[in-house]
Write a protein that holds these residues in place. Structure first.
Motif, PDB file in Angstrom:
ATOM      1  N   THR A  13     -20.381 -16.824  14.422  1.00 19.67           N
ATOM      2  CA  THR A  13     -20.589 -15.934  15.566  1.00 19.67           C
ATOM      3  C   THR A  13     -19.906 -14.593  15.337  1.00 19.67           C
ATOM      4  O   THR A  13     -20.380 -13.545  15.816  1.00 19.67           O
ATOM      5  N   ALA A  14     -18.790 -14.615  14.569  1.00 21.52           N
ATOM      6  CA  ALA A  14     -18.048 -13.387  14.266  1.00 21.52           C
ATOM      7  C   ALA A  14     -18.681 -12.609  13.114  1.00 21.52           C
ATOM      8  O   ALA A  14     -18.074 -11.694  12.570  1.00 21.52           O
ATOM      9  N   SER A  15     -19.893 -12.995  12.733  1.00 18.08           N
ATOM     10  CA  SER A  15     -20.694 -12.277  11.727  1.00 18.08           C
ATOM     11  C   SER A  15     -20.245 -12.495  10.288  1.00 18.08           C
ATOM     12  O   SER A  15     -20.457 -11.624   9.424  1.00 18.08           O
ATOM     13  N   ALA A  16     -19.646 -13.624  10.008  1.00 16.67           N
ATOM     14  CA  ALA A  16     -19.344 -13.948   8.611  1.00 16.67           C
ATOM     15  C   ALA A  16     -20.654 -14.136   7.861  1.00 16.67           C
ATOM     16  O   ALA A  16     -21.547 -14.867   8.321  1.00 16.67           O
ATOM     17  N   ARG A  17     -20.789 -13.482   6.727  1.00 19.26           N
ATOM     18  CA  ARG A  17     -22.028 -13.605   5.952  1.00 19.26           C
ATOM     19  C   ARG A  17     -22.153 -14.970   5.295  1.00 19.26           C
ATOM     20  O   ARG A  17     -23.270 -15.395   4.968  1.00 19.26           O
ATOM     21  N   ALA A  18     -21.028 -15.605   5.075  1.00 24.84           N
ATOM     22  CA  ALA A  18     -21.030 -16.967   4.535  1.00 24.84           C
ATOM     23  C   ALA A  18     -19.724 -17.634   4.929  1.00 24.84           C
ATOM     24  O   ALA A  18     -18.675 -16.983   4.968  1.00 24.84           O
ATOM     25  N   VAL A  19     -19.788 -18.920   5.212  1.00 22.55           N
ATOM     26  CA  VAL A  19     -18.598 -19.696   5.544  1.00 22.55           C
ATOM     27  C   VAL A  19     -18.525 -20.860   4.558  1.00 22.55           C
ATOM     28  O   VAL A  19     -19.427 -21.711   4.518  1.00 22.55           O
TER      29      VAL A  19
ATOM     30  N   ALA B 225     -11.542 -16.407  14.954  1.00 20.97           N
ATOM     31  CA  ALA B 225     -12.611 -15.415  14.835  1.00 20.97           C
ATOM     32  C   ALA B 225     -12.055 -14.000  14.928  1.00 20.97           C
ATOM     33  O   ALA B 225     -12.479 -13.103  14.186  1.00 20.97           O
ATOM     34  N   ASP B 226     -11.090 -13.777  15.827  1.00 22.72           N
ATOM     35  CA  ASP B 226     -10.484 -12.446  15.947  1.00 22.72           C
ATOM     36  C   ASP B 226      -9.755 -12.058  14.660  1.00 22.72           C
ATOM     37  O   ASP B 226      -9.829 -10.903  14.221  1.00 22.72           O
TER      38      ASP B 226
ATOM     39  N   SER C  68      -9.587  -8.833   9.495  1.00 23.78           N
ATOM     40  CA  SER C  68      -9.302  -8.879   8.051  1.00 23.78           C
ATOM     41  C   SER C  68     -10.174  -7.926   7.242  1.00 23.78           C
ATOM     42  O   SER C  68      -9.819  -7.555   6.128  1.00 23.78           O
ATOM     43  N   GLY C  69     -11.321  -7.560   7.780  1.00 24.04           N
ATOM     44  CA  GLY C  69     -12.255  -6.721   7.035  1.00 24.04           C
ATOM     45  C   GLY C  69     -13.051  -7.488   6.003  1.00 24.04           C
ATOM     46  O   GLY C  69     -13.780  -6.887   5.207  1.00 24.04           O
ATOM     47  N   ALA C  70     -12.952  -8.799   5.994  1.00 22.45           N
ATOM     48  CA  ALA C  70     -13.684  -9.617   5.037  1.00 22.45           C
ATOM     49  C   ALA C  70     -15.093  -9.895   5.542  1.00 22.45           C
ATOM     50  O   ALA C  70     -15.362  -9.892   6.752  1.00 22.45           O
TER      51      ALA C  70
END
Length: 621
Positions: free
Chosen positions: A573-579, A540-541, A546-548
Motif C-alpha cells: 500500500t505504501a507503493s513498494a515496487r517489490a516486497v 509503512a511510514d 527511507s527513500g527505498a
C-alpha cells in the motif's frame, strides 16, 4: 626409556574411523552422511575425513630445498617503461621475468610490442646470462618476439647456452582461444619445428614449446580438463619434434607445461602433483627415463575481481602457497588490480612480495612435497590422474589436440563445466568474497596505470573455425549489477535501495537482516536498516521515509506467522515496487504472495535472477 622417549599420546587409545562415524551420525541426527561429501566439477568426491596414506612416495618436482623462480609479469605497452619495471623487479627480489607480448594467450588486453626495437628496449641493462629466468608469452601475431629475443642475445655477444629462456611457442593454445586457425596441423608443426630447431641450433637450451593449461582454466574448465589438455598439447609437440629428426632424449627437455593455480589449495596441489605423475607415464611410454617436468604456474585470471580487489591478494597468496608446496618450478602472480587495468607500482610490488614472503619468511621451499602421505591430497592426486588420463586417451582417439579442438571435444566439456560453475556462482554456492558475499558499496577507487594497448595486424586467412575457449572471470555477472548501481549513483546521486523491514525484536530479525543486507548489496542495492516493528502502519511510514523502492521482510518464522502478511500488505500500500521475504518459502507461500510478497531470498536461491528482477522492477537499466 625416559619419560621424554614416550610419545605424548601413548596413554590415549588410538582413534578409529568407526568411532568418528558414530560421533558424526549423532550430530547429523538422521541426515545422510553424504551431506558432508563434496564434489569437484569433475564429479570427484571430497570426503570430510581421510586416513593417512601409507607408503606414499614424494612426487619429485624441484630439487630439494630449491626455491621456485619468482617471475614478474612485464606487459607494459611502452617498452621503456616496461624496462624500468623489469629492472625494479629484479632489484627487489624477482628472479625471473615473464615477458608478455600483445595478443598472447595471457595478455588480457595489454602486452609488449613484438618488434626487435621493443625487445632491445625492454631488455636494456637486463643481464640475461646472470642466472635469471626469462619466459616468453607469445601468440601467433607476436610469434616473431622469440626470434627477436634470440637475435638480441646474439647481438649483445652473450652465449645462448648461458641463458635460461623459455620461449613459450604454443600455437595450439592460441588456436583454442581464437577458435580458428589459418593453417592445418601439419603446416603448423613444420613452422614450430623450424623455430625450435633454429633456436636450438643457435645454442639455446630451451625449453621451447609450452603446453599451456591456462587456456582451459581461464575458460572456466575443470582440473581434469586442464590436465588432459596439457598432456595432449605436450604429446603433440613431442611428436612434432621427434618427426623432425630430433631424438626423444633431446625432445624431452624441449617441452614444458604451464598451469593455473587458484585459491582452492588442495585441488591446486593435487593438480600439479598429478601432472608430474602423468607426464612421467608418457615419458615411460616413449621409452624414456622420466625426468621432472618443468611446470610454470600463473595465479588464476578467472578468480580476479574488479570489486574489492584487495581480496585478490588473499586469493593469490593461497594460489602461490598451493603451487609452491606442490613443486611448481616458477610462479607468476597476477597483480591484484589486473582485472581493472594495467597494475601500478604498488600492485606489482605486492605481487612480487607475495612470493618473497612465502619463500624467505615462511620457508615453503625447504620441504619437498610436504603433501606426500596426506590422505586427502594423495587421493585427489590419484583420482585426478586417472580421470585426466582417460580424457587424454579420448583426445588421442580423436586424432590429437588439434583434431580434438576441431571436433569440439574440449570445448563441449569446458562449456558444460562453465555453465555449472556460473549456476553455482549465481546461487552463491561458490562464494566470491567481496563480490557475491561481504560486498562493500563504499569501497574507494583503485589506481591503475594509463596505457594504450598495442593493436597488431590480423594473422593469416581463416581456414578452420571451431568453438573458442574464451577467457572469463567468475565475478562478472555480479560486477555488472554493481555497474548499474554506480551508473544510477552518478546520474542522480542515489543508489538503488532496499528497506529492511525488520519485524519483532533484534533476536528475531538480526540473522536474516544481516543475510538480506549482504544479498542485496552484492547486486549494488543499498540496504537501509531499521528497528523492529510490530505496527504495520509505522512500518509503512518508515519505508516511505527511507527513500527505498524495494522492501525485504526480515524476522523469524514464528514472527512471520503472525505479522508477515499484514506487513506485506502495508508495504504494498505504501507503493513498494517489490516486497521480498528473507527465508525459504513455506506452506504459507501462497498466502504471503497474495498479501504482496514478491519473492523470497535465501541461501542457495538464485541471487542473480532475484537481483536482475529487482532492477527490472525499479526500471534501472
Amino acid at each position: 626409556m625416559t619419560r621424554d622417549d614416550v610419545p605424548q599420546a601413548a596413554e590415549f587409545p588410538e582413534g578409529q574411523l568407526a568411532d568418528w562415524r558414530k560421533l558424526v551420525d549423532g550430530v547429523l541426527k538422521g541426515a545422510p552422511f553424504e551431506k558432508l561429501v563434496g564434489k569437484t566439477y569433475d564429479g570427484l568426491k571430497i570426503e570430510p575425513l581421510y586416513q593417512r596414506a601409507k607408503d606414499a612416495a614424494p612426487v619429485v618436482g624441484r630439487s630439494p630445498a630449491a626455491p621456485w623462480q619468482i617471475m614478474q609479469r612485464i606487459d607494459h605497452p611502452d617498452a621503456a617503461l616496461a624496462n624500468a619495471q623489469a629492472l625494479t623487479d629484479l632489484e627487489n627480489g624477482a628472479t625471473g621475468l615473464a615477458l608478455v607480448f600483445a595478443a598472447g594467450s595471457g595478455a588480457h588486453g595489454f602486452g609488449l610490442e613484438p618488434s626487435a626495437d621493443a625487445v632491445a628496449k625492454v631488455l636494456k641493462d637486463v643481464h640475461v646470462d646472470a642466472g635469471m629466468a626469462i619466459e616468453l608469452q607469445v601468440g601467433p601475431q607476436s610469434r616473431m618476439a622469440a626470434i627477436h629475443v634470440a637475435e638480441y642475445v646474439k647481438t649483445m655477444g652473450i652465449d645462448p647456452a648461458a641463458c635460461n629462456i623459455r620461449f613459450g611457442l604454443d600455437p595450439l593454445a592460441a588456436g583454442a582461444v581464437w577458435g580458428r586457425s589459418p593453417y592445418t596441423w601439419d603446416e603448423i608443426k613444420v613452422a614450430v619445428m623450424s623455430g625450435i630447431k633454429g633456436l636450438a641450433g643457435l645454442g639455446f637450451k630451451g625449453p621451447f614449446a609450452s603446453a599451456d593449461g591456462r587456456v582451459i582454466h581461464d575458460a572456466g574448465g575443470s582440473e581434469v580438463q586442464e590436465l588432459a589438455f596439457v598432456l595432449a598439447c605436450g604429446v603433440a609437440y613431442l611428436r612434432a619434434i621427434e618427426e623432425a629428426g630430433v631424438r626423444f632424449e633431446q625432445a624431452q627437455a624441449m617441452v614444458y607445461a604451464r598451469l593455473s593455480a587458484d585459491a582452492d589449495q588442495f585441488l591446486t596441489m593435487a593438480k600439479f602433483r598429478a601432472l608430474r605423475l602423468l607426464w612421467a607415464r608418457i615419458e615411460q611410454a616413449c621409452g624414456l627415463t622420466p625426468k621432472p617436468l618443468f611446470i610454470a604456474a600463473d595465479t588464476a585470471w578467472r578468480m580476479l575481481t574488479q570489486r574489492d580487489p584487495y581480496v585478490n591478494m588473499l586469493r593469490a597468496t593461497m594460489a602461490t602457497f598451493a603451487a609452491g608446496l606442490a613443486g611448481a618450478n616458477a610462479i607468476t602472480v597476477l597483480p591484484h588490480t589486473l582485472a581493472l587495468g594495467l597494475p601500478d607500482p604498488f600492485a606489482r610490488r605486492v605481487a612480487r612480495n607475495t612470493q618473497l614472503l612465502l619463500l624467505e619468511e615462511s620457508n615453503l621451499a625447504k620441504v619437498s612435497d610436504p603433501a606426500a602421505g596426506s590422505g586427502g591430497v594423495e587421493t585427489l592426486t590419484s583420482e585426478l590422474s586417472e580421470a585426466a588420463w582417460a580424457l587424454f586417451q579420448e583426445t588421442e582417439k580423436a586424432g590429437g589436440a588439434f583434431a580434438a579442438l576441431q571436433q569440439g571435444l574440449f570445448q563441449g566439456k569446458v562449456a558444460a563445466t562453465r555453465k555449472a560453475r556460473e549456476a553455482n556462482i549465481a546461487k552463491r554456492r561458490d562464494v566470491l568474497t567481496g563480490v557475491s558475499e561481504f560486498p562493500n558499496l563504499h569501497e574507494a577507487d583503485v589506481k591503475v596505470l594509463e596505457a594504450k594497448p598495442i593493436t597488431l595486424a590480423p594473422y593469416g586467412a581463416e581456414k578452420f573455425r571451431f568453438a573458442s575457449l574464451s577467457p572469463m572471470r567468475l565475478a562478472v555477472s555480479f560486477e555488472q549489477l554493481r555497474d548499474k548501481s554506480d551508473t544510477k549513483l552518478m546520474a542522480d546521486g542515489n543508489r538503488p535501495k532496499v528497506f529492511l523491514a525488520n519485524l519483532g525484536t533484534p533476536v528475531d530479525f538480526m540473522a536474516r537482516a544481516t543475510f538480506a543486507k549482504s544479498f542485496f548489496e552484492a547486486g549494488g542495492i543499498l540496504a537501509v536498516d531499521s528497528e523492529g516493528f510490530v505496527d504495520p502502519a509505522k512500518l509503512a511510514d518508515a519505508f516511505k521515509a527511507s527513500g527505498a523502492e524495494l522492501a525485504c521482510l526480515c524476522s523469524s518464522d514464528k514472527v512471520y506467522a503472525g505479522q508477515a502478511q499484514a506487513a506485506a500488505k502495508a508495504l504494498q500500500t505504501a507503493s513498494a515496487r517489490a516486497v521480498y521475504l528473507a527465508g525459504r518459502p513455506t506452506d504459507a507461500e501462497a498466502a504471503l504472495r497474495a498479501a504482496g510478497v514478491t519473492g523470497f531470498v535465501f541461501a542457495s536461491g538464485d541471487a542473480l535472477a532475484t537481483l536482475d528482477d529487482a532492477y527490472r522492477r525499479m526500471d534501472v537499466t
